[in-house]
Design a protein around this motif. Structure first.
Motif, short mmCIF file in Angstrom:
data_model
loop_
_atom_site.label_atom_id
_atom_site.label_comp_id
_atom_site.label_asym_id
_atom_site.label_seq_id
_atom_site.Cartn_x
_atom_site.Cartn_y
_atom_site.Cartn_z
N SER A 108 0.88 -1.18 0.00
CA SER A 108 0.00 0.00 0.00
C SER A 108 0.91 1.22 0.00
O SER A 108 1.17 1.83 1.04
N ALA A 109 1.41 1.55 -1.17
CA ALA A 109 2.49 2.52 -1.32
C ALA A 109 2.05 3.94 -0.98
O ALA A 109 0.85 4.27 -1.02
N ARG A 126 12.80 3.87 2.02
CA ARG A 126 13.11 5.28 2.23
C ARG A 126 12.26 5.85 3.37
O ARG A 126 12.77 6.57 4.25
N TYR A 127 10.98 5.52 3.37
CA TYR A 127 10.10 6.05 4.41
C TYR A 127 10.34 5.38 5.76
O TYR A 127 10.14 6.00 6.81
N SER A 298 -5.14 9.05 3.15
CA SER A 298 -4.91 9.08 4.60
C SER A 298 -3.53 8.53 4.95
O SER A 298 -3.22 8.32 6.12
N TRP A 299 -2.70 8.30 3.94
CA TRP A 299 -1.42 7.63 4.16
C TRP A 299 -0.52 8.42 5.11
O TRP A 299 0.04 7.86 6.06
N VAL A 300 -0.36 9.72 4.87
CA VAL A 300 0.52 10.54 5.71
C VAL A 300 0.02 10.55 7.15
O VAL A 300 0.80 10.44 8.10
N THR A 304 3.14 8.85 8.90
CA THR A 304 4.06 9.89 9.37
C THR A 304 3.51 10.64 10.59
O THR A 304 4.22 10.81 11.59
N ILE A 305 2.25 11.08 10.52
CA ILE A 305 1.69 11.82 11.65
C ILE A 305 1.62 10.94 12.89
O ILE A 305 1.90 11.38 14.01
N PHE A 306 1.24 9.67 12.70
CA PHE A 306 1.21 8.74 13.85
C PHE A 306 2.58 8.63 14.49
O PHE A 306 2.72 8.71 15.72
N TYR A 307 3.62 8.42 13.67
CA TYR A 307 4.96 8.27 14.23
C TYR A 307 5.43 9.54 14.93
O TYR A 307 6.00 9.48 16.02
#
Length: 505
Positions: A108-109, A126-127, A298-300, A304-307
């Motif tokens: 799920s890129a 990378r992410y 909702s990927w970010v 990212t926001i969760f982390y």
């Protein structure tokens, strides 16, 4: 009063999740959508700002200031210091996400990348580097440096409010109880999130090794049993036992990583580290400010926001611990040590586990993507099942998570007790038991209210107010460093003037 407020608020959330999990899940989902939509940018800017601040401070004129007296030497060796930093800052998350996150990004890129392609595999690594590299450690470094600076150079207490009270604004000092309360709540939910993730991983490990069912009931039992272990450890004050467990865990983690490196696709792992490191350095600014205003994605927010929220919520706990073990080091040494060394260790870990998982998914057709889709916590053991000595590695990985669970919980209970007791380094046994029960209760209520998604949601929500506190801490730290540097510069100039006078006479 502050303790009653924090504990009472947490208790209400725990009871809410246990008695009405569906209602709590629905409310949390609504709040999560509102926060990520309206404040996702704040998380991105705050964390990037802390990275820039950390780098600039390390190489500025303030880098030579010491955390303590000018003649003080560090209490721990460099190797021991690095080991403690790494264990405190990551722990359970490395084992849980080592395989699950790269495979999830591959299947799920991120927006703009086609899933299941070589480009998706490169983006995945990378992410992963981005989420576990410099950014989280910069958050930890600034919070820890702020606490250590005021504790060791200004003789302050080990409280978040000690840092913010140094600001010249009267209203900030009046907010001290609220600041400490926010830090306690953020820490409790951040640690509970890790314990919830740990329970999922332990359950999957016991399923892989012993055939135990993966269920809410077993996960609750795991939390109860392991929580009793870390509460007993915290109350008995067996610091040596916890230290031995931590050292054993680092050795076990190193042995497990080495085994996967040797038994897995060794050359592909090295290539993965090389390629991903270059890609990460090249795209770090773009990833740091990535939002999706023109794309329904909702990927970010999910990743990212969760982390960023998770690292922010963990920062009071990890910051207090890092400050405790870093007395006697210069600011430059402190920042470089707390940011670069653990980041490099995380890069190696994810290259080994993530690189092996992606290689197996792409070239050997091991169904890791399906395992992640069904249950993220099973991905690591699915990979082990396809490797030589997989059963042994599954046992080691499960033991790793159990020990991480106990040591993290023990340390968290101590820190929460300290913060709720005005910075007292020796909180009462009753306080430790209370916080241990509350943290375990949070983890149970979140699992019942939606499992991993509820854990992520709570972390993002309760880290939001503390992100503003961190900004105040950074401003206060800068002002304090500037004041101390000016004072030291004046002393040096005065000393040189007196020397010249003596020589001239």
């Amino acid at each position: 009063m502050q303790t009653l407020f924090s504990a009472g608020f947490i208790l209400c959330v725990v009871l809410w999740g246990v008695l009405a999990p569906d209602h709590m899940a629905a409310v949390f989902d609504t709040l999560l959508a509102a926060v990520t939509r309206n404040f996702g940018w704040l998380y991105l800017w705050v964390v990037l700002g802390l990275v820039i601040f950390a780098v600039c401070t390390a190489f500025s004129r303030y880098g030579n200031l010491k955390l303590g007296g000018e003649d003080e030497e560090p209490e721990f060796s460099v190797v021991s210091w690095f080991s403690m930093l790494f264990a405190a800052g990551m722990g359970i998350g490395l084992v849980f996400w080592g395989v699950a996150e790269p495979i999830s990004h591959y299947s799920s890129a991120p927006p703009g990348v086609v899933s299941g392609t070589p480009e998706a595999a490169n983006a995945a690594m990378r992410y992963v580097f981005f989420h576990w590299g410099v950014h989280p450690w910069a958050v930890y470094a600034i919070v820890a440096l702020s606490i250590a600076f005021f504790q060791y150079r200004r003789n302050g207490t080990a409280l978040i409010s000690t840092v913010t009270e140094a600001l010249p604004w009267r209203f900030v000092k009046r907010l001290s109880p609220l600041v400490n309360g926010i830090a306690v709540v953020a820490t409790a939910f951040g640690v509970a999130a890790s314990l919830g993730v740990g329970a999922l991983q332990i359950n999957s490990g016991m399923h892989a090794v012993f055939g135990f069912d993966i269920s809410d009931r077993n996960q609750v039992l795991i939390i109860i049993v392991t929580s009793c272990m870390f509460i007993a450890s915290a109350v008995s004050g067996v610091e040596k036992g916890v230290k031995l467990l931590s050292n054993a865990n680092m050795i076990m983690a190193g042995v497990l990583a080495l085994a996967v490196f040797i038994l897995g696709p060794t050359v592909a792992i090295i290539d993965t580290l090389t390629n991903s490191l270059g890609s990460y350095v090249n795209d770090i600014v773009r990833m740091s400010l990535r939002a999706t205003p023109f794309r329904d994605s909702s990927w970010v927010g999910t990743w990212t926001i969760f982390y960023w929220a998770w690292w922010i919520s963990w920062s009071p706990f990890v910051g207090l611990f890092i400050a405790r073990v870093s007395r006697g080091r210069t600011i430059r040494e402190f920042i470089l040590g707390t940011v670069l060394a653990p980041s490099l260790a995380a890069f190696i870990w994810f290259s080994i586990f993530g690189g092996t998982a992606l290689y197996m998914e792409i070239w050997q057709h091991v169904p890791l993507a399906q395992a992640v889709k069904d249950d993220m916590s099973t991905a690591l053991f699915t990979m082990f099942n396809a490797m030589p000595f997989g059963a042994i590695m599954s046992v080691v990985a499960t033991a790793l998570v159990v020990i991480f669970f106990v040591t993290s919980g023990d340390s968290a209970v101590l820190v929460l007790g300290m913060m709720s007791a005005g910075g007292d380094p020796n909180p009462t046994a009753r306080s430790k038991v209370m916080w241990g029960v509350l943290v375990a209760g949070i983890a149970i209520s979140l699992l019942l209210a939606g499992g991993l998604k509820a854990v992520q949601t709570a972390t993002i929500l309760f880290a939001l107010p503390f992100s503003l506190v961190i900004v105040m801490m950074a401003v206060s730290l800068y002002r304090a460093m500037r004041e101390d540097w000016i004072a030291e510069d004046r002393r040096e100039k005065e000393l040189r003037r007196k020397v010249r006078q003596m020589v001239s006479k």
